[in-house]
Design a protein around this motif. Structure first.
Motif, PDB file in Angstrom:
ATOM      1  N   THR A   1      28.490  68.179  26.036  1.00 29.47           N
ATOM      2  CA  THR A   1      29.331  67.089  25.535  1.00 29.47           C
ATOM      3  C   THR A   1      30.092  66.501  26.719  1.00 29.47           C
ATOM      4  O   THR A   1      30.622  67.238  27.557  1.00 29.47           O
ATOM      5  CB  THR A   1      30.312  67.591  24.474  1.00 29.47           C
ATOM      6  OG1 THR A   1      29.591  68.258  23.446  1.00 29.47           O
ATOM      7  CG2 THR A   1      31.100  66.446  23.871  1.00 29.47           C
ATOM      8  N   ARG A   2      30.148  65.183  26.769  1.00 33.85           N
ATOM      9  CA  ARG A   2      30.723  64.513  27.941  1.00 33.85           C
ATOM     10  C   ARG A   2      31.790  63.503  27.543  1.00 33.85           C
ATOM     11  O   ARG A   2      31.601  62.727  26.603  1.00 33.85           O
ATOM     12  CB  ARG A   2      29.612  63.805  28.713  1.00 33.85           C
ATOM     13  CG  ARG A   2      30.077  62.962  29.890  1.00 33.85           C
ATOM     14  CD  ARG A   2      28.907  62.492  30.748  1.00 33.85           C
ATOM     15  NE  ARG A   2      28.056  61.506  30.063  1.00 33.85           N
ATOM     16  CZ  ARG A   2      26.936  61.030  30.574  1.00 33.85           C
ATOM     17  NH1 ARG A   2      26.504  61.446  31.753  1.00 33.85           N
ATOM     18  NH2 ARG A   2      26.229  60.124  29.902  1.00 33.85           N
TER      19      ARG A   2
ATOM     20  N   GLN B   1      49.185  56.365  19.598  1.00 38.64           N
ATOM     21  CA  GLN B   1      47.919  55.701  19.926  1.00 38.64           C
ATOM     22  C   GLN B   1      47.001  56.664  20.676  1.00 38.64           C
ATOM     23  O   GLN B   1      46.409  56.327  21.713  1.00 38.64           O
ATOM     24  CB  GLN B   1      48.164  54.442  20.751  1.00 38.64           C
ATOM     25  CG  GLN B   1      48.928  53.353  20.010  1.00 38.64           C
ATOM     26  CD  GLN B   1      48.073  52.690  18.913  1.00 38.64           C
ATOM     27  OE1 GLN B   1      47.099  52.006  19.209  1.00 38.64           O
ATOM     28  NE2 GLN B   1      48.441  52.896  17.665  1.00 38.64           N
ATOM     29  N   ALA B   2      46.892  57.884  20.117  1.00 40.99           N
ATOM     30  CA  ALA B   2      46.149  58.954  20.771  1.00 40.99           C
ATOM     31  C   ALA B   2      45.194  59.608  19.783  1.00 40.99           C
ATOM     32  O   ALA B   2      45.380  59.524  18.564  1.00 40.99           O
ATOM     33  CB  ALA B   2      47.108  59.997  21.336  1.00 40.99           C
ATOM     34  N   ASP B   3      44.161  60.292  20.317  1.00 33.11           N
ATOM     35  CA  ASP B   3      43.135  60.904  19.474  1.00 33.11           C
ATOM     36  C   ASP B   3      42.804  62.324  19.905  1.00 33.11           C
ATOM     37  O   ASP B   3      43.075  62.740  21.048  1.00 33.11           O
ATOM     38  CB  ASP B   3      41.840  60.088  19.516  1.00 33.11           C
ATOM     39  CG  ASP B   3      42.024  58.648  19.099  1.00 33.11           C
ATOM     40  OD1 ASP B   3      42.627  58.423  18.031  1.00 33.11           O
ATOM     41  OD2 ASP B   3      41.594  57.757  19.852  1.00 33.11           O
ATOM     42  N   LEU B   4      42.160  63.019  18.973  1.00 37.49           N
ATOM     43  CA  LEU B   4      41.507  64.308  19.199  1.00 37.49           C
ATOM     44  C   LEU B   4      40.104  64.193  18.623  1.00 37.49           C
ATOM     45  O   LEU B   4      39.936  63.721  17.504  1.00 37.49           O
ATOM     46  CB  LEU B   4      42.290  65.446  18.524  1.00 37.49           C
ATOM     47  CG  LEU B   4      41.734  66.868  18.575  1.00 37.49           C
ATOM     48  CD1 LEU B   4      42.880  67.877  18.437  1.00 37.49           C
ATOM     49  CD2 LEU B   4      40.676  67.151  17.512  1.00 37.49           C
ATOM     50  N   VAL B   5      39.098  64.622  19.388  1.00 39.10           N
ATOM     51  CA  VAL B   5      37.708  64.579  18.933  1.00 39.10           C
ATOM     52  C   VAL B   5      37.098  65.963  19.101  1.00 39.10           C
ATOM     53  O   VAL B   5      37.167  66.548  20.191  1.00 39.10           O
ATOM     54  CB  VAL B   5      36.880  63.539  19.716  1.00 39.10           C
ATOM     55  CG1 VAL B   5      35.403  63.613  19.326  1.00 39.10           C
ATOM     56  CG2 VAL B   5      37.417  62.136  19.470  1.00 39.10           C
ATOM     57  N   THR B   6      36.506  66.479  18.024  1.00 42.11           N
ATOM     58  CA  THR B   6      35.890  67.802  18.078  1.00 42.11           C
ATOM     59  C   THR B   6      34.401  67.697  18.400  1.00 42.11           C
ATOM     60  O   THR B   6      33.769  66.651  18.217  1.00 42.11           O
ATOM     61  CB  THR B   6      36.044  68.552  16.744  1.00 42.11           C
ATOM     62  OG1 THR B   6      35.277  67.887  15.730  1.00 42.11           O
ATOM     63  CG2 THR B   6      37.497  68.633  16.317  1.00 42.11           C
ATOM     64  N   PHE B   7      33.856  68.819  18.858  1.00 43.08           N
ATOM     65  CA  PHE B   7      32.423  68.918  19.147  1.00 43.08           C
ATOM     66  C   PHE B   7      32.018  70.392  19.066  1.00 43.08           C
ATOM     67  O   PHE B   7      32.866  71.287  19.069  1.00 43.08           O
ATOM     68  CB  PHE B   7      32.099  68.354  20.537  1.00 43.08           C
ATOM     69  CG  PHE B   7      32.966  68.904  21.643  1.00 43.08           C
ATOM     70  CD1 PHE B   7      32.682  70.130  22.251  1.00 43.08           C
ATOM     71  CD2 PHE B   7      34.081  68.199  22.075  1.00 43.08           C
ATOM     72  CE1 PHE B   7      33.487  70.630  23.259  1.00 43.08           C
ATOM     73  CE2 PHE B   7      34.897  68.697  23.089  1.00 43.08           C
ATOM     74  CZ  PHE B   7      34.595  69.915  23.682  1.00 43.08           C
TER      75      PHE B   7
END
Length: 241
Positions: free
Chosen positions: A119-120, A203-209
């Protein structure tokens, strides 16, 4: 000026080959387990979403673990997230997954063997001149055993990229368990099992993988030392230097 990193963090030939090959569609990443005649092929690189990192500080860690959930529900302090020591340009960055396929048969049934190779988080389109393991804040490469790599653990085989400045809010939905059941998350489901949690106040995020048992974080450095990409590998690929 040409970048020259710490040789103790530098990726070895095998890790370098993997990191470069995993994001090259059509390339072979070895063969299927117990079937040396069937290659594992990189089928494509998919942009699954984008990640807002207004602070320029990046967490690469599991969004939660079992001990953290127990402490969170009792109002006790939880462990700090694994924030990378390196800073990245504040802004919006694509999250990409390299997919492989290695068909196999199990008890007479055929499977396509599709898996996530890596994941990149793509920081820029600049060419990567070299790879090095990404240290977390407060980590010391000198304390690792010979050949060891700094990594994060994942009790539930899930990792994430997240803005460190909004971590408390972004990670909270993963820690809410009532009567032994996880509360639904308003995460906006993404393709391929990923999730995206947003904090509009920052205005921020978290993304799972997917991260089998956790993973090693690699920094793709440009010739001048800038960070062009941050890649997570897990399992056997993550353990090899």
């Amino acid at each position: 000026m040409t970048w020259a990193g710490d040789t103790r963090l530098a990726a070895g030939p095998e890790a370098t080959w993997y990191l470069e090959t995993a994001f090259t569609p059509g390339s072979h990443l070895g063969t299927v387990y117990d079937d040396p005649a069937t290659p594992v092929v990189v089928t494509g690189v998919e942009e699954v979403t984008t990640l807002r990192v207004p602070s320029g500080r990046l967490v690469v860690d599991a969004p939660w673990d079992d001990d953290d959930t127990w402490r969170y529900e009792r109002g006790l302090p939880t462990r700090p997230p694994r924030e990378l020591a390196v800073r990245i340009p504040p802004g919006v960055h694509p999250v990409e997954i390299a997919w492989t396929a290695g068909p196999y048969e199990f008890f007479g049934e055929r499977f396509d063997g599709v898996e996530c190779a890596a994941t990149r988080l793509r920081i820029s389109d600049a060419a990567v001149a070299g790879w090095e393991a990404g240290l977390g804040v407060g980590e010391d490469i000198g304390r690792l055993p010979p050949g060891g790599r700094p990594r994060f653990g994942a009790d539930h085989n899930v990792g994430c990229f997240a803005d460190a400045g909004a971590w408390t809010t972004l990670s909270a939905p993963f820690r809410t368990c009532v009567d032994g059941r996880w509360e639904p998350r308003d995460s906006g489901p993404l393709p391929d099992g990923c999730e995206r949690i947003s904090d509009e106040s920052h205005q921020a995020d978290l993304v799972t993988f997917t991260a089998q048992s956790g993973g090693v974080v690699w920094l793709g450095r440009t010739e001048t030392g800038g960070v062009a990409a941050i890649v997570v590998t897990s399992g056997m690929a993550g353990a090899k230097a």
